[in-house]
Design a protein around this motif. Structure first.
Motif, short mmCIF file in Angstrom:
data_model
loop_
_atom_site.label_atom_id
_atom_site.label_comp_id
_atom_site.label_asym_id
_atom_site.label_seq_id
_atom_site.Cartn_x
_atom_site.Cartn_y
_atom_site.Cartn_z
N VAL A 87 0.83 -1.20 0.00
CA VAL A 87 0.00 0.00 0.00
C VAL A 87 0.87 1.25 0.00
O VAL A 87 0.62 2.21 -0.75
CB VAL A 87 -0.97 -0.01 1.21
CG1 VAL A 87 -1.64 1.34 1.41
CG2 VAL A 87 -2.00 -1.11 1.03
N ARG A 88 1.91 1.24 0.83
CA ARG A 88 2.78 2.42 0.93
C ARG A 88 3.45 2.76 -0.39
O ARG A 88 3.56 3.91 -0.77
CB ARG A 88 3.84 2.18 2.02
CG ARG A 88 4.77 3.37 2.23
CD ARG A 88 5.65 3.27 3.48
NE ARG A 88 5.80 1.99 4.09
CZ ARG A 88 6.96 1.33 4.20
NH1 ARG A 88 8.07 1.87 3.74
NH2 ARG A 88 7.02 0.16 4.78
N TYR A 89 3.90 1.75 -1.12
CA TYR A 89 4.62 1.99 -2.37
C TYR A 89 3.70 2.08 -3.59
O TYR A 89 4.09 2.63 -4.60
CB TYR A 89 5.69 0.92 -2.59
CG TYR A 89 6.91 1.17 -1.75
CD1 TYR A 89 7.93 2.00 -2.19
CD2 TYR A 89 7.05 0.59 -0.49
CE1 TYR A 89 9.06 2.24 -1.43
CE2 TYR A 89 8.18 0.82 0.29
CZ TYR A 89 9.18 1.64 -0.19
OH TYR A 89 10.29 1.88 0.59
N GLY A 90 2.51 1.52 -3.50
CA GLY A 90 1.59 1.57 -4.63
C GLY A 90 1.72 0.35 -5.52
O GLY A 90 2.74 -0.34 -5.52
N PRO A 91 0.68 0.07 -6.31
CA PRO A 91 0.58 -1.20 -7.03
C PRO A 91 1.65 -1.43 -8.11
O PRO A 91 1.96 -2.59 -8.40
CB PRO A 91 -0.82 -1.15 -7.65
CG PRO A 91 -1.18 0.29 -7.70
CD PRO A 91 -0.47 0.93 -6.55
N ASP A 92 2.18 -0.39 -8.69
CA ASP A 92 3.10 -0.58 -9.82
C ASP A 92 4.57 -0.34 -9.46
O ASP A 92 5.43 -0.42 -10.33
CB ASP A 92 2.71 0.35 -10.97
CG ASP A 92 1.30 0.07 -11.47
OD1 ASP A 92 0.95 -1.12 -11.55
OD2 ASP A 92 0.56 1.03 -11.74
N HIS A 93 4.84 -0.05 -8.20
CA HIS A 93 6.21 0.27 -7.79
C HIS A 93 7.09 -0.98 -7.78
O HIS A 93 6.63 -2.09 -7.51
CB HIS A 93 6.19 0.91 -6.39
CG HIS A 93 7.46 1.61 -6.04
ND1 HIS A 93 8.57 0.95 -5.56
CD2 HIS A 93 7.79 2.92 -6.11
CE1 HIS A 93 9.54 1.82 -5.33
NE2 HIS A 93 9.09 3.03 -5.65
N LEU A 94 8.36 -0.79 -8.06
CA LEU A 94 9.35 -1.86 -8.04
C LEU A 94 9.35 -2.61 -6.70
O LEU A 94 9.44 -3.83 -6.67
CB LEU A 94 10.72 -1.24 -8.33
CG LEU A 94 11.93 -2.13 -8.30
CD1 LEU A 94 12.92 -1.66 -9.35
CD2 LEU A 94 12.58 -2.16 -6.96
N VAL A 95 9.25 -1.89 -5.59
CA VAL A 95 9.26 -2.53 -4.28
C VAL A 95 8.03 -3.42 -4.12
O VAL A 95 8.12 -4.53 -3.57
CB VAL A 95 9.37 -1.49 -3.14
CG1 VAL A 95 9.16 -2.13 -1.78
CG2 VAL A 95 10.72 -0.79 -3.20
N THR A 96 6.89 -2.98 -4.62
CA THR A 96 5.68 -3.81 -4.55
C THR A 96 5.86 -5.08 -5.38
O THR A 96 5.50 -6.18 -4.93
CB THR A 96 4.46 -3.01 -5.03
OG1 THR A 96 4.30 -1.87 -4.18
CG2 THR A 96 3.20 -3.85 -5.00
N ARG A 97 6.42 -4.95 -6.57
CA ARG A 97 6.67 -6.14 -7.39
C ARG A 97 7.59 -7.11 -6.66
O ARG A 97 7.36 -8.32 -6.64
CB ARG A 97 7.29 -5.75 -8.74
CG ARG A 97 6.33 -5.02 -9.65
CD ARG A 97 6.85 -4.90 -11.07
NE ARG A 97 8.20 -4.39 -11.20
CZ ARG A 97 8.51 -3.11 -11.38
NH1 ARG A 97 7.56 -2.19 -11.43
NH2 ARG A 97 9.77 -2.74 -11.52
N PHE A 98 8.64 -6.59 -6.04
CA PHE A 98 9.57 -7.42 -5.27
C PHE A 98 8.85 -8.11 -4.11
O PHE A 98 9.00 -9.32 -3.91
CB PHE A 98 10.75 -6.58 -4.77
CG PHE A 98 11.30 -7.01 -3.45
CD1 PHE A 98 11.91 -8.25 -3.30
CD2 PHE A 98 11.19 -6.20 -2.34
CE1 PHE A 98 12.42 -8.65 -2.07
CE2 PHE A 98 11.68 -6.59 -1.12
CZ PHE A 98 12.30 -7.82 -0.98
N ILE A 99 8.06 -7.36 -3.36
CA ILE A 99 7.38 -7.91 -2.19
C ILE A 99 6.43 -9.03 -2.61
O ILE A 99 6.32 -10.06 -1.94
CB ILE A 99 6.65 -6.80 -1.39
CG1 ILE A 99 7.67 -5.97 -0.60
CG2 ILE A 99 5.57 -7.36 -0.47
CD1 ILE A 99 8.43 -6.73 0.47
#
Length: 184
Positions: free
Chosen positions: A147-159
């Motif tokens: 949620v903090r990084y948003g759906p398309d952020h690299l960190v979200t993809r990694f998580i």
């Protein structure tokens, strides 16, 4: 300085306290590691020191690659910290998968991976303490990061990719802390 826990706390405070909530998270992770090191039969100085230092790569003066695990580990290596501490910082919380997402696998490979028990334990302490230092379930922590990084952020993809491994690490540590025998 190699495994001096007081030095790790002081260095973490110097570098991360200006970052506000990140400092609150770092303190909780450090205290968690201090509290579980003996129960997990981990080095009672190196493991907590690494926990205190795991997020120093967010300090603006240390940012180089943009991946905090690598940037923090590089700094610690230059400063002559114990290689076990450096390896735990470099590889904490499934950094291997984040490095691949960032095309930084070669940079991460400069650092030896720590023993699996240490890697699991630092992930446990990191992922069961929220951004403001509050205790959280690991699944809730992962949801909060997305949620903090948003759906398309690299960190979200990694998580999203790392979720099964992170939850596995946390589960293994919880089992060890509860005295559940581990399969051979």
């Amino acid at each position: 300085m190699a495994t001096n826990l007081d030095a790790a706390r002081a260095e973490a405070q110097r570098l991360v306290e200006p970052l506000g909530r990140r400092w609150m998270h770092l303190q909780a992770v450090g205290r968690c590691a201090e509290g579980v090191a003996d129960a997990l039969a981990l080095d009672r100085l190196s493991f907590p020191a690494a926990a205190w230092l795991h997020d120093i790569g967010y300090a603006p003066e240390l940012i180089d690659t943009g991946m905090h695990a690598i940037d923090g580990a590089r700094y610690l290596a230059r400063q002559g910290w114990d290689p076990l501490i450096v390896s735990m910082v470099a590889h904490h919380s499934c950094a291997l998968l984040e490095a691949a997402e960032r095309d930084l696998s070669d940079a991460l490979n400069d650092f030896e991976r720590p023993p699996a028990d240490y890697e699991d334990a630092i992930c446990f302490c990191d992922m069961t303490n929220g951004p403001a230092g509050d205790p959280v379930a690991a699944s809730d922590r992962l949801d909060e990061i997305e949620v903090r990084y948003g759906p398309d952020h690299l960190v979200t993809r990694f998580i999203r990719k790392a979720r099964p491994e992170i939850l596995g690490s946390v589960s293994r540590v919880q089992d060890r802390l509860a005295g559940v025998p581990r399969p051979a």
